[in-house]
Structure formats: C-alpha cells, structure tokens
Design a protein around this motif. Structure first.
Motif, PDB file in Angstrom:
ATOM      1  N   ALA A  51     -41.727  31.463  28.734  1.00 43.38           N
ATOM      2  CA  ALA A  51     -41.672  32.023  27.385  1.00 43.38           C
ATOM      3  C   ALA A  51     -42.017  30.986  26.327  1.00 43.38           C
ATOM      4  O   ALA A  51     -42.338  31.330  25.198  1.00 43.38           O
ATOM      5  CB  ALA A  51     -40.283  32.610  27.110  1.00 43.38           C
ATOM      6  N   SER A  52     -41.979  29.706  26.706  1.00 40.76           N
ATOM      7  CA  SER A  52     -42.265  28.659  25.728  1.00 40.76           C
ATOM      8  C   SER A  52     -43.750  28.354  25.605  1.00 40.76           C
ATOM      9  O   SER A  52     -44.166  27.707  24.654  1.00 40.76           O
ATOM     10  CB  SER A  52     -41.534  27.364  26.087  1.00 40.76           C
ATOM     11  OG  SER A  52     -40.141  27.567  26.003  1.00 40.76           O
ATOM     12  N   CYS A  54     -46.136  30.992  26.623  1.00 37.43           N
ATOM     13  CA  CYS A  54     -46.833  32.285  26.542  1.00 37.43           C
ATOM     14  C   CYS A  54     -47.376  32.514  25.124  1.00 37.43           C
ATOM     15  O   CYS A  54     -46.637  32.417  24.158  1.00 37.43           O
ATOM     16  CB  CYS A  54     -45.882  33.421  26.905  1.00 37.43           C
ATOM     17  SG  CYS A  54     -46.693  35.039  26.801  1.00 37.43           S
ATOM     18  N   ILE A  56     -48.643  35.345  23.996  1.00 35.39           N
ATOM     19  CA  ILE A  56     -48.646  36.760  23.609  1.00 35.39           C
ATOM     20  C   ILE A  56     -47.237  37.218  23.246  1.00 35.39           C
ATOM     21  O   ILE A  56     -46.333  37.250  24.094  1.00 35.39           O
ATOM     22  CB  ILE A  56     -49.195  37.645  24.757  1.00 35.39           C
ATOM     23  CG1 ILE A  56     -50.580  37.146  25.204  1.00 35.39           C
ATOM     24  CG2 ILE A  56     -49.249  39.116  24.338  1.00 35.39           C
ATOM     25  CD1 ILE A  56     -51.653  37.185  24.136  1.00 35.39           C
ATOM     26  N   ASN A  69     -40.311  36.373  22.737  1.00 39.80           N
ATOM     27  CA  ASN A  69     -41.112  36.006  21.569  1.00 39.80           C
ATOM     28  C   ASN A  69     -41.416  37.276  20.784  1.00 39.80           C
ATOM     29  O   ASN A  69     -42.413  37.942  21.045  1.00 39.80           O
ATOM     30  CB  ASN A  69     -42.421  35.333  22.004  1.00 39.80           C
ATOM     31  CG  ASN A  69     -42.187  34.049  22.778  1.00 39.80           C
ATOM     32  OD1 ASN A  69     -41.546  33.127  22.279  1.00 39.80           O
ATOM     33  ND2 ASN A  69     -42.693  33.989  24.002  1.00 39.80           N
ATOM     34  N   SER A  73     -43.539  36.097  15.760  1.00 41.01           N
ATOM     35  CA  SER A  73     -42.909  34.784  15.971  1.00 41.01           C
ATOM     36  C   SER A  73     -43.895  33.696  16.385  1.00 41.01           C
ATOM     37  O   SER A  73     -43.650  32.521  16.176  1.00 41.01           O
ATOM     38  CB  SER A  73     -41.799  34.894  17.020  1.00 41.01           C
ATOM     39  OG  SER A  73     -42.340  35.230  18.291  1.00 41.01           O
ATOM     40  N   LEU A  74     -45.028  34.083  16.968  1.00 39.97           N
ATOM     41  CA  LEU A  74     -45.961  33.068  17.471  1.00 39.97           C
ATOM     42  C   LEU A  74     -47.210  32.932  16.613  1.00 39.97           C
ATOM     43  O   LEU A  74     -47.692  31.838  16.359  1.00 39.97           O
ATOM     44  CB  LEU A  74     -46.383  33.396  18.907  1.00 39.97           C
ATOM     45  CG  LEU A  74     -45.268  33.482  19.941  1.00 39.97           C
ATOM     46  CD1 LEU A  74     -45.858  33.709  21.326  1.00 39.97           C
ATOM     47  CD2 LEU A  74     -44.413  32.227  19.918  1.00 39.97           C
TER      48      LEU A  74
ATOM     49  N   LYS B  76     -56.072  37.533  23.241  1.00 40.32           N
ATOM     50  CA  LYS B  76     -56.270  38.850  23.853  1.00 40.32           C
ATOM     51  C   LYS B  76     -57.730  39.262  23.841  1.00 40.32           C
ATOM     52  O   LYS B  76     -58.120  40.228  24.464  1.00 40.32           O
ATOM     53  CB  LYS B  76     -55.487  39.918  23.076  1.00 40.32           C
ATOM     54  CG  LYS B  76     -53.992  39.761  23.164  1.00 40.32           C
ATOM     55  CD  LYS B  76     -53.331  40.836  22.304  1.00 40.32           C
ATOM     56  CE  LYS B  76     -52.025  40.323  21.758  1.00 40.32           C
ATOM     57  NZ  LYS B  76     -51.499  41.154  20.681  1.00 40.32           N
ATOM     58  N   TRP B 187     -48.258  26.484  16.520  1.00 41.97           N
ATOM     59  CA  TRP B 187     -47.386  25.803  17.479  1.00 41.97           C
ATOM     60  C   TRP B 187     -48.196  25.053  18.525  1.00 41.97           C
ATOM     61  O   TRP B 187     -49.372  25.326  18.737  1.00 41.97           O
ATOM     62  CB  TRP B 187     -46.445  26.792  18.189  1.00 41.97           C
ATOM     63  CG  TRP B 187     -47.101  27.932  18.910  1.00 41.97           C
ATOM     64  CD1 TRP B 187     -47.320  29.192  18.420  1.00 41.97           C
ATOM     65  CD2 TRP B 187     -47.626  27.935  20.261  1.00 41.97           C
ATOM     66  NE1 TRP B 187     -47.946  29.978  19.363  1.00 41.97           N
ATOM     67  CE2 TRP B 187     -48.141  29.232  20.504  1.00 41.97           C
ATOM     68  CE3 TRP B 187     -47.693  26.992  21.270  1.00 41.97           C
ATOM     69  CZ2 TRP B 187     -48.729  29.595  21.719  1.00 41.97           C
ATOM     70  CZ3 TRP B 187     -48.288  27.351  22.490  1.00 41.97           C
ATOM     71  CH2 TRP B 187     -48.787  28.645  22.705  1.00 41.97           C
ATOM     72  N   PHE B 189     -47.391  23.401  22.695  1.00 44.19           N
ATOM     73  CA  PHE B 189     -46.436  23.292  23.796  1.00 44.19           C
ATOM     74  C   PHE B 189     -46.443  21.841  24.245  1.00 44.19           C
ATOM     75  O   PHE B 189     -47.447  21.324  24.727  1.00 44.19           O
ATOM     76  CB  PHE B 189     -46.840  24.212  24.959  1.00 44.19           C
ATOM     77  CG  PHE B 189     -45.882  24.154  26.120  1.00 44.19           C
ATOM     78  CD1 PHE B 189     -44.677  24.843  26.074  1.00 44.19           C
ATOM     79  CD2 PHE B 189     -46.180  23.418  27.260  1.00 44.19           C
ATOM     80  CE1 PHE B 189     -43.787  24.795  27.139  1.00 44.19           C
ATOM     81  CE2 PHE B 189     -45.296  23.359  28.328  1.00 44.19           C
ATOM     82  CZ  PHE B 189     -44.097  24.045  28.269  1.00 44.19           C
ATOM     83  N   LYS B 193     -41.443  22.131  25.647  1.00 41.14           N
ATOM     84  CA  LYS B 193     -40.917  22.913  24.522  1.00 41.14           C
ATOM     85  C   LYS B 193     -42.062  23.408  23.648  1.00 41.14           C
ATOM     86  O   LYS B 193     -43.079  22.738  23.523  1.00 41.14           O
ATOM     87  CB  LYS B 193     -40.008  22.045  23.643  1.00 41.14           C
ATOM     88  CG  LYS B 193     -38.637  21.785  24.236  1.00 41.14           C
ATOM     89  CD  LYS B 193     -37.795  20.992  23.241  1.00 41.14           C
ATOM     90  CE  LYS B 193     -36.445  20.622  23.837  1.00 41.14           C
ATOM     91  NZ  LYS B 193     -35.621  21.796  24.199  1.00 41.14           N
ATOM     92  N   ARG B 194     -41.826  24.568  23.028  1.00 42.23           N
ATOM     93  CA  ARG B 194     -42.775  25.041  22.025  1.00 42.23           C
ATOM     94  C   ARG B 194     -42.345  24.422  20.695  1.00 42.23           C
ATOM     95  O   ARG B 194     -41.200  24.577  20.289  1.00 42.23           O
ATOM     96  CB  ARG B 194     -42.758  26.561  21.928  1.00 42.23           C
ATOM     97  CG  ARG B 194     -43.976  27.036  21.160  1.00 42.23           C
ATOM     98  CD  ARG B 194     -44.024  28.524  20.849  1.00 42.23           C
ATOM     99  NE  ARG B 194     -43.626  29.461  21.868  1.00 42.23           N
ATOM    100  CZ  ARG B 194     -44.475  30.179  22.621  1.00 42.23           C
ATOM    101  NH1 ARG B 194     -45.766  30.036  22.486  1.00 42.23           N
ATOM    102  NH2 ARG B 194     -44.008  31.046  23.501  1.00 42.23           N
ATOM    103  N   PHE B 196     -43.090  24.091  16.677  1.00 39.72           N
ATOM    104  CA  PHE B 196     -43.754  24.817  15.596  1.00 39.72           C
ATOM    105  C   PHE B 196     -44.079  23.905  14.408  1.00 39.72           C
ATOM    106  O   PHE B 196     -43.476  22.834  14.247  1.00 39.72           O
ATOM    107  CB  PHE B 196     -42.844  25.949  15.101  1.00 39.72           C
ATOM    108  CG  PHE B 196     -42.643  27.054  16.104  1.00 39.72           C
ATOM    109  CD1 PHE B 196     -43.494  28.156  16.114  1.00 39.72           C
ATOM    110  CD2 PHE B 196     -41.612  27.005  17.040  1.00 39.72           C
ATOM    111  CE1 PHE B 196     -43.314  29.188  17.038  1.00 39.72           C
ATOM    112  CE2 PHE B 196     -41.424  28.029  17.962  1.00 39.72           C
ATOM    113  CZ  PHE B 196     -42.275  29.123  17.958  1.00 39.72           C
TER     114      PHE B 196
END
Lengths: 100, 501
Positions: A51-52, A54, A56, A69, A73-74, B76, B187, B189, B193-194, B196
């Motif tokens: 999830a950190s 990803c 999407i 997420n 949020s992203l 996407k 952000w 990675f 950690k992500r 921001f």
C-alpha cells in the motif's frame, strides 16, 4: 487479517517484490494477495509495503473493504474534480462520435 | 548565393559569432564535446541531429513499476493513439524483450540503439532491466544500450550500470528546489515508506544529483531531461541547466509538458497548460548559453520502434514476433554492412559540409536592409531531405534561416497526440492544428501538397513550396531564404506579427 487487491489494480508490479511474505502473486485480470500469507507487514515494516508504493488510489483494501489509499490521497486530485472533468471529457467525446 | 549552415560550422568557426553557442543542429551541438564523447554520440539517433535521419532506435517496455508519482503521469493510461513517454501497450518479460530486439535488429538493420525507458522507472525494476541488458550485451553486442530514470534509485544502480557497458543514462531532473519539486512530485517511495511533499521531493533531488555525479565520475555519459511546466519550473530550469552542466551532464533536453484533461493526470485535470512552441524555444535558447541543448527530441513512447518521429511498434507485437523466423547470424552481418554504408555516407556529408564551410564567404546580403530571419517548416521522412508529402507529415522540422545561416529549431508534432475529443481523426481539424502549430513559419517545404491545404496555408500566411523536393533540407532552406531576399520580401519592418495582424 489480510489486505486485498481489487479490480482497479493496473498490474504495474511495484508491490510484488516488496512483500516480505511473498503474498502477492501475478494474476489476471489483476494481481492478488494470498490472504493466508499476508501479515499486513506487522513485525517487518512500519508501513504495509504494497500500500506504500501502490500508485492507484483504492486498489488495495483492508479486511473491511476500506481503501488504504483513499481517493485524492496519492494524486492530489480532488475526487469531485476528477469525476466532473472526466465526465465532461466523455461527453465531448460522445458528441464527437455522433457528429462523425 | 550560398548560405553557411550554422549547425555545420567547424568548432573553431562557431565559437564566437553565433550568440546561441549551441544552436541545436548536430555539428554545432556536438562540436563542443570532447572528442571521446563526440565519437560515442555522433551516430546515436537521439543525440545527433543528422544521425537521427539514418539510424533507428527502439525501446523495450520491460519496466512497469515506478517508485515515485509525477503530476504529469497517470499510471492507468494506455492508449495506442497516444505518443508520449511512459505510455505503452504491451509489457514484455526480459526474454520477450531480447527476442523482440533481435527480430527488430534483423528487420530494421539500421537499428543501432536499444533503450529501456519504462513504462515505469527502469531502475525501480532492477531485475527485469538488468537481465535484459545482461543478455543483450552478450547476444547483440553491436547494439548500444541506454536507460532513462527518474534518479531515485540511481546511486545504488551505478555499479551495475557500469558493468553492462551502458554508456548513456538519461536522468529526468525537473528541479533543484524541493519546494518546486513538491508541486511536481506528490510522493516518492523511499526506504520502505511513502514520503509526501517537500520531504519526498528533497530526497528525490538529492538522489538525482548524487547519481549524476557518480555517473560522470565513472565516465558514463549523462543526458538530463527536463519537463518545462509553465509557472512551476520554467524559470528555474535555467538554473538546472547551469548546475547539471557543471556536474558533467553532456546534453540538456528541455521538453514541453504534455497535459490534457482526458489523460487523467493531475496537471491535465487541474488545467495546468504546457508551454507554447515559442515559450519552449525561448527557454531552450536561454539555457543554450550554458549547455548543449537537444532540439530534435520526439518524446518517444516507452515501446517506440524505428526512426525518430516514426513508430513501427505495431509491426513487432508479441504475436507477430512469434511468427517471425530470424537467422540472427546473417542479420548481424547485414547490419554491419548497412551501418558501414550509413557511416560512410554520414562522414562524407560531414566532410562536404566542412569543406563548404571553409569555402564560404561573408554573405553578400548580410547587413543589407530586407534580411530579417524567418522560420521555415519542412516535411521530411528522413535522410535529411525535403521528401515528404505535406498531407503525410505527422511532424514538421522547423528551421530558422537568417543572414547567419540555417539552424534547426525544433520538431513540431501535428496529429500525433490523440486529442480524445471531437477533433480526433478529423482531416479538417488536423489541417487546422497543423496550421496553428506552424503559425510562426512563413514557408513550408514539402515534396508535394494538395490543392486544398495549399489554399488554406496561403490564407494563413504560410507559403507552401514543393519546388525543393528531394533536396537537402539546409540547402533548400538557404535557397528559399535567398529567393525571398532577392524578391525583397524580407524587409525588416514586415515581420511575422505585422503580417498576422
């Protein structure tokens, strides 16, 4: 206790090598998390790895179906804006098709 | 009358006179480089303005994962009508990529360069990327290998890159200031950690700069790509250009932002615009004083195949490759022959230009009234010739002709982007878009042109000209400029803006 990848996944492979439990498997139409193996990274990492990374929003959910997420949020794109603009683009496109 | 071609002046002659000391055409651009680097890049289609008409390149899409988010990218998106970095139709395994490369190299013998550019970040997929490089180094040793990256994982990859004899790395560097970075990268990675905002951007910038320094310290060529985002990093990129040059990057490529709402990117949806052709040019000119600029970049897709500006990827899809039977040994021999032929032709042309340069004298018309610079658009399908039908051109090469000579400015795409709206595929609007894209040009050179577009171009103040078909582009531009000057149509007061008004 396990996360799940849902259909909005774009199969980008980013999460797969990060999983400390090899719980993520390539699959069609989209990647899957083998529930038995997923520990939500507890004991291995502060943050769940899949999830950190990803990209999407909404593609990975927890056991209650809540996205890790959430929308906006992203990408920083406010949800309403994304929806209304995409709708507008779609309408313009269908007008074009009718005209042609 | 003969006009010198600025891009082909020998190094000694080009140092002082031309204010934009890296004008963008190959000779000028590359003449500033040390001999060792020039030898490496002069036959590379992406770096050499004349080589790109002859040598082809391909990208293999083996790297899907990314470790950062950019506001101009939507993970996407995948549209085969669209042509821009990060977009592909078919993801390949390293094994498939090696096979595809060898098939393409057999079918397109002038293919000299293999790049890995995505659709994610190649260095965020180290296993796939390096397995592909490892195998190609062994199985197709005559193909140059390149990689492009956002730089986040670059420092940890330098050793491995050096091992595979990858002599060109492209780093996309959009900023040096984390506050600007936070408006481009939401952000990154990093270390599990992500991260921001400003902190994420700071880490990315630090890694990019460190990676750049490490590569140049090892003698690996580094090109820097920057995306020009008006109002965000446009002014800042001049500083980026200065700094990356000081750290040893050999080329800076400023590319325009591509952002449309239908791409679903943050910039597209929030109405961030890309630069106009004029704004892009102005910034490239401003950076050129410090850095060798690259102007013929076509922002190829991550799975592009063929000459720059063309994409033959459709001919080499996985199922088609499976049906092709290639004798690779024989193909290698053919390739060596074809390349030797091209190299001989290029060298002959380069020598010819150098000779012409020595022979040329100050222009008879220099300093006279009526010799303002003009821009000329050219329809060309390669070989450096005016050899394409106006209606078949998907891009135009824009040159500036002046009393100082002819210099290449930019390649302008006209119908390559799928607009996704009601203009999509409509012949009338493609012509409209072409005219808009060439609005600063006074002449368009092509091999042939239809009656209707002829009239429309004339009405828009752009003179179509099919009289120089099959001629060398620079020579044709020089000839047209001479004709216009002789006709007294280049009076300094009659500039483009006045005519348009």
């Amino acid at each position: 206790m396990a996360f799940e990848i849902i259909e909005t996944c774009v199969n980008c492979w980013a999460c797969e090598p990060l999983c400390p439990n090899q719980a993520i498997v390539e699959s069609r139409p989209h990647f899957k998390i083998v529930a038995d193996r997923c520990t939500e990274c507890i004991g291995d990492h502060d943050d769940p790895q899949c999830a950190s990374i990803c990209p999407i929003e909404g593609a990975i959910v927890d056991e209650f179906g809540e996205p890790l997420n959430p929308p906006g949020s992203l990408t920083g794109i406010p949800l309403e804006m994304a929806m209304s603009l995409l709708e507008k683009a779609r309408r313009a496109q269908s007008r074009g098709e009718t005209a042609a | 009358m003969e006009l010198p071609v600025i891009g082909q002046m020998p190094a000694s002659a080009s140092g002082g006179g031309c204010s934009a000391s890296a004008c963008g055409s190959s000779g000028e651009q590359l003449s500033h480089l040390p001999e060792a680097i020039r030898a490496k890049v002069q036959d590379h289609p992406c770096y050499s303005e004349d080589a790109h008409h002859y040598f082809a390149r391909m990208h293999v899409a083996v790297a899907p994962a990314c470790n950062i988010q950019c506001h101009y990218c939507n993970r996407k998106y995948d549209c085969s009508n669209e042509s821009r970095p990060g977009v592909v139709s078919e993801l390949l395994t390293p094994d498939q990529a090696v096979k595809k490369t060898k098939v393409v190299a057999a079918k397109i013998p002038q293919m000299s360069v293999l790049g890995i550019a995505g659709p994610g970040d190649p260095l965020a997929n180290p296993q796939r990327t390096f397995e592909t490089f490892r195998r190609l180094s062994a199985e197709a040793p005559d193909i140059k290998l390149c990689v492009s990256t956002n730089g986040l994982a670059l420092p940890e990859s330098v050793d491995e890159l050096a091992r595979h004899n990858i002599d060109h790395v492209t780093i996309t560097i959009n900023c040096l200031d984390p506050e600007i970075g936070a408006r481009i990268y939401p952000w990154v990675f990093w270390r599990n950690k992500r991260i921001f905002g400003i902190e994420g951007a700071r880490i990315l910038i630090e890694q990019q700069q460190k990676g750049l320094e490490m590569l140049t310290a090892r003698g690996i060529l580094v090109k820097v790509n920057s995306v020009m985002i008006p109002g965000i990093n446009d002014q800042h990129l001049k500083e980026v250009s200065r700094v990356v040059k000081a750290k040893g990057a050999f080329l800076h490529n400023v590319m325009p932002l591509i952002a449309e709402a239908e791409h679903g990117t943050f910039y597209g949806l929030t109405g961030q615009r890309g630069p106009t052709a004029g704004e892009l040019q102005e910034l490239q000119d401003a950076c050129a004083g410090d850095m060798n600029m690259m102007r013929h970049c076509r922002q190829c897709r991550a799975d592009a195949v063929g000459l720059l500006g063309e994409d033959r990827g459709e001919e080499f899809t996985l199922d088609k490759i499976d049906e092709m039977d290639i004798d690779y040994e024989q193909a290698m021999a053919v390739r060596a022959q074809v390349r030797a032929g091209i190299t001989a032709e290029l060298n002959a042309k380069r020598a010819e230009r150098a000779d012409a340069e020595v022979a040329s004298r100050p222009l008879p018309m220099a300093g006279e009234a009526g010799t303002r610079p003009i821009r000329i658009a050219v329809a060309s399908s390669g070989q450096g010739l005016v050899n394409q039908h106006f209606g078949h051109a998907r891009e135009f090469l824009v040159y500036e002709a002046s009393t100082h000579g002819v210099r290449f400015l930019a390649a302008r795409k006209t119908d390559l982007y799928c607009a996704g709206d009601d203009t999509c595929g409509d012949a009338e609007s493609v012509l409209d878009r072409t005219i808009a894209a060439l609005s600063d040009c006074e002449v368009v050179l092509c091999s042939k042109i239809g009656f209707e577009p002829w009239g429309r171009l004339e009405a828009a103040g752009i003179t179509p000209n099919g009289e120089h078909a099959m001629e060398e582009i620079e020579a044709a531009c020089a000839a047209v400029y001479g004709e216009l000057a002789a006709d007294g149509r280049l009076a300094a007061t009659c500039d483009r803006a006045d005519r348009a008004a």
